[in-house]
Design a protein around this motif. Structure first.
Motif, PDB file in Angstrom:
ATOM      1  N   PRO A 155       9.890   3.319  -0.775  1.00 36.47           N
ATOM      2  CA  PRO A 155       8.620   3.731  -0.166  1.00 36.47           C
ATOM      3  C   PRO A 155       7.556   3.875  -1.264  1.00 36.47           C
ATOM      4  CG  PRO A 155      10.176   5.560  -0.209  1.00 36.47           C
ATOM      5  CD  PRO A 155      10.899   4.361  -0.751  1.00 36.47           C
TER       6      PRO A 155
ATOM      7  N   GLY B  55       4.455   4.979  -1.576  1.00 37.23           N
ATOM      8  CA  GLY B  55       3.724   6.233  -1.759  1.00 37.23           C
ATOM      9  C   GLY B  55       4.571   7.400  -2.203  1.00 37.23           C
ATOM     10  N   ARG B  56       5.900   7.231  -2.243  1.00 32.12           N
ATOM     11  CA  ARG B  56       6.781   8.348  -2.607  1.00 32.12           C
ATOM     12  C   ARG B  56       7.535   8.099  -3.908  1.00 32.12           C
ATOM     13  NH1 ARG B  56       9.893   8.821   2.732  1.00 32.12           N
ATOM     14  NH2 ARG B  56       8.492   7.365   3.688  1.00 32.12           N
TER      15      ARG B  56
ATOM     16  N   THR C 224       0.859  -1.189   0.000  1.00 30.86           N
ATOM     17  CA  THR C 224       0.000   0.000   0.000  1.00 30.86           C
ATOM     18  C   THR C 224       0.895   1.238   0.000  1.00 30.86           C
ATOM     19  OG1 THR C 224      -0.084   0.169   2.413  1.00 30.86           O
ATOM     20  CG2 THR C 224      -1.751  -1.233   1.370  1.00 30.86           C
ATOM     21  N   ASP C 225       0.288   2.407  -0.076  1.00 34.10           N
ATOM     22  CA  ASP C 225       1.052   3.655  -0.097  1.00 34.10           C
ATOM     23  C   ASP C 225       1.927   3.842   1.140  1.00 34.10           C
ATOM     24  OD1 ASP C 225       0.437   4.739  -2.581  1.00 34.10           O
ATOM     25  OD2 ASP C 225      -1.409   5.677  -1.863  1.00 34.10           O
ATOM     26  N   THR C 226       1.536   3.258   2.262  1.00 36.31           N
ATOM     27  CA  THR C 226       2.290   3.460   3.503  1.00 36.31           C
ATOM     28  C   THR C 226       3.348   2.387   3.735  1.00 36.31           C
ATOM     29  OG1 THR C 226       0.612   2.276   4.763  1.00 36.31           O
ATOM     30  CG2 THR C 226       0.382   4.677   4.609  1.00 36.31           C
ATOM     31  N   ASP C 227       3.530   1.483   2.797  1.00 35.71           N
ATOM     32  CA  ASP C 227       4.501   0.399   2.937  1.00 35.71           C
ATOM     33  C   ASP C 227       5.804   0.718   2.218  1.00 35.71           C
ATOM     34  OD1 ASP C 227       2.842  -1.308   4.418  1.00 35.71           O
ATOM     35  OD2 ASP C 227       1.934  -2.138   2.604  1.00 35.71           O
TER      36      ASP C 227
ATOM     37  N   SER D 227       4.414   3.612  -8.496  1.00 28.01           N
ATOM     38  CA  SER D 227       3.589   3.385  -7.304  1.00 28.01           C
ATOM     39  C   SER D 227       2.326   2.601  -7.661  1.00 28.01           C
ATOM     40  CB  SER D 227       3.225   4.736  -6.679  1.00 28.01           C
ATOM     41  OG  SER D 227       2.434   4.555  -5.531  1.00 28.01           O
TER      42      SER D 227
ATOM     43  N   SER E 245       6.251  -2.458   6.690  1.00 28.44           N
ATOM     44  CA  SER E 245       5.707  -1.150   7.045  1.00 28.44           C
ATOM     45  C   SER E 245       6.889  -0.204   7.230  1.00 28.44           C
ATOM     46  CB  SER E 245       4.886  -1.232   8.330  1.00 28.44           C
ATOM     47  OG  SER E 245       5.737  -1.455   9.443  1.00 28.44           O
ATOM     48  N   GLU E 246       6.623   1.097   7.173  1.00 28.64           N
ATOM     49  CA  GLU E 246       7.715   2.064   7.350  1.00 28.64           C
ATOM     50  C   GLU E 246       8.317   1.939   8.743  1.00 28.64           C
ATOM     51  OE1 GLU E 246       6.589   6.033   6.191  1.00 28.64           O
ATOM     52  OE2 GLU E 246       6.491   5.472   4.081  1.00 28.64           O
TER      53      GLU E 246
END
Length: 173
Positions: free
Chosen positions: A85, A87-88, A57-60, A94, A141-142
């Motif tokens: 990352p 989402g970045r 996901t965007d936060t992973d 992405s 995860s971050e």
């Protein structure tokens, strides 16, 4: 048995005309929306080997092995076990990552509009379509990634301290 009649007022011609005009505008707006969205740039994702694990996901942070190429086949970048990352990243990359599963191998095609657009980026010329061979190795995860990085730094510091202690040694009589 008695029946109660409810009087209905007739619809005036002006109200009926407004109803048809509103309906026509709605249909026209839907047609314009469909026309422009169908021409929007889209990524293309081919599955080389299907994965069965998690999808990022965007936060992973996705850990991948990849090779990036220009449309003429020139390799501009590659990496093995690279944490990215999700989402970045550039929009096309992405979007592609979020459709992949851990353990899978994919070929991702990104149009210039979803890559760097009309801006040159290092070895990538402006308005370049890109393709990537991507193997999704893992998803973290971050917070997990930050914790892993802190552990690595601590281990490196300990190794350096040990090496300095061995190099200095104790003085001989």
């Amino acid at each position: 048995m008695s029946t109660t009649a409810v009087p209905l007022r007739p619809v005036n011609k002006g109200g009926l005309a407004l109803l048809w005009i509103g309906l026509g505008l709605l249909v026209a707006a839907a047609a314009v929306w469909a026309l422009f969205l169908s021409n929007a740039p889209q990524i293309k994702l081919e599955t080389v080997r299907a994965g069965t694990g998690a999808t990022p996901t965007d936060t992973d942070v996705a850990i991948i092995k990849y090779e990036g190429k220009l449309a003429d086949g020139t390799v501009f970048d590659s990496g093995d076990q690279v944490p990215l990352p999700v989402g970045r990243m550039i929009p096309g990359f992405s979007q592609g990552l979020k459709r992949m599963h851990v353990g899978g191998k994919y070929r991702l095609f990104i149009p210039a509009e979803l890559a760097y657009g009309n801006t040159a980026q290092g070895p990538i010329p402006a308005n370049s379509d890109l393709s990537f061979d991507v193997e999704l190795l893992d998803v973290k995860s971050e917070a997990e990634m930050q914790q892993m990085m802190m552990m690595q730094q601590m281990m490196q510091q300990q190794m350096q301290q040990q090496m300095q202690g061995e190099a200095g040694g104790s003085p001989q009589p």
